[in-house]
Scaffold this motif. Sequence first.
Motif, PDB file in Angstrom:
ATOM      1  N   GLN A 185      28.082 -18.759   4.597  1.00 16.15           N
ATOM      2  CA  GLN A 185      29.270 -17.901   5.648  1.00 16.15           C
ATOM      3  C   GLN A 185      28.426 -17.165   6.131  1.00 16.15           C
ATOM      4  OE1 GLN A 185      31.839 -15.664   2.789  1.00 16.15           O
ATOM      5  NE2 GLN A 185      31.123 -13.731   3.151  1.00 16.15           N
ATOM      6  N   ARG A 186      29.349 -17.179   7.914  1.00 14.39           N
ATOM      7  CA  ARG A 186      28.605 -16.275   8.495  1.00 14.39           C
ATOM      8  C   ARG A 186      28.528 -14.587   8.358  1.00 14.39           C
ATOM      9  NH1 ARG A 186      29.851 -12.506  12.871  1.00 14.39           N
ATOM     10  NH2 ARG A 186      28.386 -12.502  15.358  1.00 14.39           N
ATOM     11  N   ASP A 187      27.327 -13.930   8.660  1.00 14.18           N
ATOM     12  CA  ASP A 187      27.496 -12.558   7.880  1.00 14.18           C
ATOM     13  C   ASP A 187      28.292 -11.675   8.543  1.00 14.18           C
ATOM     14  OD1 ASP A 187      26.535  -9.782   7.575  1.00 14.18           O
ATOM     15  OD2 ASP A 187      24.347  -9.984   7.601  1.00 14.18           O
ATOM     16  N   GLY A 188      29.004 -10.911   8.474  1.00 14.20           N
ATOM     17  CA  GLY A 188      30.568 -10.490   9.808  1.00 14.20           C
ATOM     18  C   GLY A 188      30.347  -8.794   9.385  1.00 14.20           C
ATOM     19  N   ALA A 189      29.083  -8.652   8.795  1.00 13.95           N
ATOM     20  CA  ALA A 189      29.159  -6.762   8.415  1.00 13.95           C
ATOM     21  C   ALA A 189      29.174  -6.000   9.440  1.00 13.95           C
ATOM     22  CB  ALA A 189      27.774  -6.654   8.215  1.00 13.95           C
ATOM     23  N   LYS A 190      28.891  -6.726  10.575  1.00 22.09           N
ATOM     24  CA  LYS A 190      29.387  -5.965  11.621  1.00 22.09           C
ATOM     25  C   LYS A 190      30.230  -5.831  12.917  1.00 22.09           C
ATOM     26  CE  LYS A 190      24.054  -5.608  13.110  1.00 22.09           C
ATOM     27  NZ  LYS A 190      23.086  -5.480  14.091  1.00 22.09           N
ATOM     28  N   ASP A 191      30.798  -7.135  12.463  1.00 25.98           N
ATOM     29  CA  ASP A 191      32.279  -7.237  13.879  1.00 25.98           C
ATOM     30  C   ASP A 191      33.315  -7.409  12.537  1.00 25.98           C
ATOM     31  OD1 ASP A 191      31.329  -9.700  12.513  1.00 25.98           O
ATOM     32  OD2 ASP A 191      30.564 -10.691  15.234  1.00 25.98           O
ATOM     33  N   ASP A 192      33.133  -7.952  11.393  1.00 25.08           N
ATOM     34  CA  ASP A 192      34.008  -8.339  10.358  1.00 25.08           C
ATOM     35  C   ASP A 192      34.243 -10.256  10.470  1.00 25.08           C
ATOM     36  OD1 ASP A 192      35.603  -7.795   8.417  1.00 25.08           O
ATOM     37  OD2 ASP A 192      37.196  -7.411   9.194  1.00 25.08           O
ATOM     38  N   ASN A 193      33.345 -10.183  10.994  1.00 20.05           N
ATOM     39  CA  ASN A 193      33.421 -12.498  11.044  1.00 20.05           C
ATOM     40  C   ASN A 193      32.782 -13.061  10.672  1.00 20.05           C
ATOM     41  OD1 ASN A 193      34.034 -15.050  12.217  1.00 20.05           O
ATOM     42  ND2 ASN A 193      33.068 -14.869  13.729  1.00 20.05           N
ATOM     43  N   TRP A 194      33.728 -13.236   8.631  1.00 24.19           N
ATOM     44  CA  TRP A 194      32.364 -14.041   8.450  1.00 24.19           C
ATOM     45  C   TRP A 194      32.787 -15.053   7.841  1.00 24.19           C
ATOM     46  CZ3 TRP A 194      29.927 -10.293   5.341  1.00 24.19           C
ATOM     47  CH2 TRP A 194      29.917  -9.213   5.418  1.00 24.19           C
ATOM     48  N   PHE A 215      28.843 -31.147   4.621  1.00 25.44           N
ATOM     49  CA  PHE A 215      29.315 -30.469   4.986  1.00 25.44           C
ATOM     50  C   PHE A 215      28.489 -30.455   6.735  1.00 25.44           C
ATOM     51  CE2 PHE A 215      27.024 -26.378   3.991  1.00 25.44           C
ATOM     52  CZ  PHE A 215      26.008 -25.838   5.112  1.00 25.44           C
ATOM     53  N   THR A 216      28.943 -30.740   7.749  1.00 23.92           N
ATOM     54  CA  THR A 216      28.069 -30.328   9.080  1.00 23.92           C
ATOM     55  C   THR A 216      27.909 -29.258   9.103  1.00 23.92           C
ATOM     56  OG1 THR A 216      28.463 -32.695   9.691  1.00 23.92           O
ATOM     57  CG2 THR A 216      27.648 -31.393  11.135  1.00 23.92           C
ATOM     58  N   MET A 217      26.599 -28.177  10.265  1.00 23.21           N
ATOM     59  CA  MET A 217      26.802 -27.364  10.401  1.00 23.21           C
ATOM     60  C   MET A 217      27.238 -27.421  11.686  1.00 23.21           C
ATOM     61  SD  MET A 217      26.778 -23.722  10.862  1.00 23.21           S
ATOM     62  CE  MET A 217      25.624 -23.059  11.849  1.00 23.21           C
ATOM     63  N   GLY A 218      28.642 -26.972  12.370  1.00 26.69           N
ATOM     64  CA  GLY A 218      29.333 -27.051  13.410  1.00 26.69           C
ATOM     65  C   GLY A 218      29.354 -26.325  14.555  1.00 26.69           C
ATOM     66  N   MET A 219      28.462 -24.722  13.861  1.00 26.98           N
ATOM     67  CA  MET A 219      28.204 -24.087  15.127  1.00 26.98           C
ATOM     68  C   MET A 219      26.829 -23.390  15.292  1.00 26.98           C
ATOM     69  SD  MET A 219      31.352 -22.807  15.111  1.00 26.98           S
ATOM     70  CE  MET A 219      31.530 -20.833  15.759  1.00 26.98           C
ATOM     71  N   GLU A 220      26.548 -22.763  16.439  1.00 34.26           N
ATOM     72  CA  GLU A 220      25.460 -22.239  16.706  1.00 34.26           C
ATOM     73  C   GLU A 220      24.263 -22.000  15.328  1.00 34.26           C
ATOM     74  OE1 GLU A 220      23.771 -22.404  19.792  1.00 34.26           O
ATOM     75  OE2 GLU A 220      26.356 -24.185  19.945  1.00 34.26           O
ATOM     76  N   THR A 221      23.067 -22.999  15.620  1.00 38.12           N
ATOM     77  CA  THR A 221      22.309 -22.191  14.718  1.00 38.12           C
ATOM     78  C   THR A 221      21.867 -21.035  14.721  1.00 38.12           C
ATOM     79  OG1 THR A 221      20.565 -23.973  15.077  1.00 38.12           O
ATOM     80  CG2 THR A 221      19.587 -22.010  14.026  1.00 38.12           C
ATOM     81  N   ASP A 222      22.021 -20.620  12.604  1.00 42.08           N
ATOM     82  CA  ASP A 222      22.201 -19.042  12.574  1.00 42.08           C
ATOM     83  C   ASP A 222      21.141 -18.814  11.227  1.00 42.08           C
ATOM     84  OD1 ASP A 222      22.805 -16.786  10.954  1.00 42.08           O
ATOM     85  OD2 ASP A 222      24.936 -17.033  11.198  1.00 42.08           O
ATOM     86  N   PRO A 223      20.039 -17.805  11.470  1.00 39.02           N
ATOM     87  CA  PRO A 223      19.345 -17.784   9.999  1.00 39.02           C
ATOM     88  C   PRO A 223      19.476 -16.696   9.347  1.00 39.02           C
ATOM     89  CG  PRO A 223      18.381 -16.592  12.361  1.00 39.02           C
ATOM     90  CD  PRO A 223      20.219 -17.654  12.107  1.00 39.02           C
ATOM     91  N   ASN A 224      20.665 -15.910   9.147  1.00 37.48           N
ATOM     92  CA  ASN A 224      21.469 -14.871   9.108  1.00 37.48           C
ATOM     93  C   ASN A 224      22.192 -14.807   8.153  1.00 37.48           C
ATOM     94  OD1 ASN A 224      19.711 -13.069   9.184  1.00 37.48           O
ATOM     95  ND2 ASN A 224      20.416 -13.492  12.116  1.00 37.48           N
ATOM     96  N   VAL A 225      22.684 -16.825   8.056  1.00 33.86           N
ATOM     97  CA  VAL A 225      23.790 -16.916   6.394  1.00 33.86           C
ATOM     98  C   VAL A 225      23.732 -16.659   5.329  1.00 33.86           C
ATOM     99  CG1 VAL A 225      25.457 -18.828   5.386  1.00 33.86           C
ATOM    100  CG2 VAL A 225      24.090 -19.109   7.797  1.00 33.86           C
ATOM    101  N   ILE A 226      25.169 -15.910   4.512  1.00 33.30           N
ATOM    102  CA  ILE A 226      25.162 -15.395   3.227  1.00 33.30           C
ATOM    103  C   ILE A 226      25.156 -17.117   2.772  1.00 33.30           C
ATOM    104  CG2 ILE A 226      25.698 -13.715   1.935  1.00 33.30           C
ATOM    105  CD1 ILE A 226      26.485 -12.032   4.667  1.00 33.30           C
ATOM    106  N   PHE A 227      25.460 -17.445   1.185  1.00 36.71           N
ATOM    107  CA  PHE A 227      25.556 -18.526   0.460  1.00 36.71           C
ATOM    108  C   PHE A 227      25.627 -17.066  -0.310  1.00 36.71           C
ATOM    109  CE2 PHE A 227      25.188 -19.938  -3.228  1.00 36.71           C
ATOM    110  CZ  PHE A 227      25.409 -21.944  -3.604  1.00 36.71           C
TER     111      PHE A 227
END
Length: 760
Positions: free
Chosen positions: A683-692, A714-726
């Motif tokens: 998931q996206r790191d939503g610590a700054k904007d609460d978007n997880w 799954f296919t990564m359908g969004m823009e490249t993200d180097p800060n994903v949280i597993f």
Amino acid sequence: MKMAKILLTSSLLLAASSVFAQGKASEYTDADLVWKDDFNGKKLNTKDWNYEFHEPGWVNAELQSYDDSKKNTYLKDGCLVIQALKSEKKDGTSAYTSGRINTQGKHAFTYGRFEARLKVPKGMGFLPAFWMMPDDESYYGQWPKCGEIDIMEVMGQETNKLYGTLHFGEPHGMVQGTRVLDKGNFADEFHTFAVEWEPGEIRWYCDGVNYKTAKDWFTKRPGFGEQTFPAPFDQPFYIIFNVAVGGSWVGYPDETTDFDPKKDDAKMFVDYVKVYQKKEYNENVEKPAKAPVVAKTDASGNMISNQKSAWEFLTAGGGVGSVESDGKNHAIKSTNEGSLEYSVQYVQAKVPLNQGYRYRYSFDAYADAKRTMITGISAPNNSYARRFGDVKVDLTTQKQHFSYEFNMIADSDPECRLEYNCGAQDSTATIYISNIRLEKIGEIDLSFGKKCLPDGNYVFNGNFQEGKNRLGSWEIDNKANAQISVTRDRARMLKVVSPKKAKNEDVIVKQTGIKLEKGKDYIVKFDAYSSKTTNILVKYGDVEQKIRVLQAKTDSKTKALIPGHYEWVYVPESDKEIDFQLLLGSDGATVCVDNVYVKENCVVINGDFDRGDSGWELYANESSKAKFDVVNGAAEVKIDNTGSMDWMIQLKQNGCLLEKGKIYKITLKAKSDLDRTIMLALQRDGAKDDNWYPYSNTLKFNVGREFKEYSWQFTMGMETDPNVIFTISMGAVSGKPISQSHTVTIDSISVIEVQKNEKK
């Protein structure tokens, strides 16, 4: 009836503190006032304030929902009014609403005096608060690592007692002060509450009385070093007012709680809020040195006291019992085992443990009938973290000797607690304990370290936030007499100001002994800018990399300097122990460096846990109870309480890279000694904007007593993200908490890229 406005001017109130203060008198005056709201308008000014929106149970098992209803939050007679309301739902149950407002993103301050004049609601289950949180809660990590300043909390059922509190950690630490009024209360008349926050010292005031001062706190993330003091209280905080209804601390409304909106019982009235600041503050402060922990022992080296007065018998959760003891021999009797392991509990407090030592803990025990008990040594001042245990002890009717050895890796602590927990174990048989001993048996090597940090980085303190002068873990060779420091802005970058004619090798900042493995891809990366375009060198192993650092550019909106990003891949030809060196001498230029990383080029590292817990950390919300260990090459998460939400317990890894358009396959093995559902997401790191946002979707699966392999694509359908949280979430299932103790075991985690022609 129109309420009386302020009785004393703020300058008189501030001056009064010098007359009545028990601690330090306030030095702030009206000349230091930088912002205020006296709530004299017709409606709340949304240029200053935000309404918060939260569902019931969002935190602390509270009952209310928060929204922007004018019935809950409004201005009247020159006051902000926050009103808690109760209504009946169609199914006959009660619903509660209340108000919570804040200044986040609109007014945030670092240091100063924060003051409000107000009066609180009264009644069982009300918890009004005037408090502060950091404007960017992600800067030091999720609560409590980010810090929290509670200026005023008063329980509705005890309105003559005030609480002022700091929260920080991890582990969760707390400093709390209280003030009890000799006469009157905080609900029937207005009182003035304030906190004065300065680098290295935070003071609480009530009506001019300095009733509590804090000078010692910390913050860190599990597996990382401690952030440099005075973190986390060295960043902008915003102001919050709210009234909670019910919760795990205050308790819940009962038949005496009055929600009638025509009365004032369920209302908090705020006359004004003011912020004072000095023109500058000296941030060059150091954390107070702690007194050495001294362990008293008897002639045989035993640290456990044989004095009867040193022991305490406790009950909770329906437990009923008693103890007979002469200080050496103890009989723990139960007539009701209660619902908790500690419902019947026998403890000795103030047991000192010193970091860097190995201990042996032993005792003799038996019972009237075959049964179990649980023993351990906890740290009450650190959220009852376990320094040893919890160990389930099988007792018979024959006396047995039990002996355990453990290492003290945590900071020295003079107030640990030896515990015997005898509740909720299907027996009330009397337990007999004697010959209790705790003794030092040797020293341990604390320099072993981990191969890498929980985010996979082999470079320690690559963000320049730890240790003395924020340069912890780095060695410096400064032949050029360059100025070397860490910037005081929020970026906290390493800053090297070189004299003219300084060569790269004249200023070396390095770490030694980094162990890398043959054939693995490692990403080497950092951010940097310079006062003028210049060259620096990066050396590691047999590689010397020349980097051209460009002159800094300025962000047109924030006016902040924008660093360049430098990254490449290194593949060792053999297992190597390298020195990682930044050669930063640069002929009169100023070079700033940050976010230095050497990490494996893969989505998830150490998924087979053959390097212990490197790369992994456990998040456990305060309302849950769980701990994480690596046992026999697999992750074991022991859960005693899941909390009320699925996300309240997470085994996670930060800094994972997902690239747009690529297909990924996730596999793992898992089991649980209690049949249940758990959840997985990248998931996206939503610590700054609460978007997880879950890039992988939210993947739920059932686990049982046998290891089973699970797999998804799954296919990564969004823009490249180097800060994903597993994350593997093990909290409540479908909103239903689990209070039965159980262990979830996880192994063989893999996230790999799948070629399109392999897709199934």
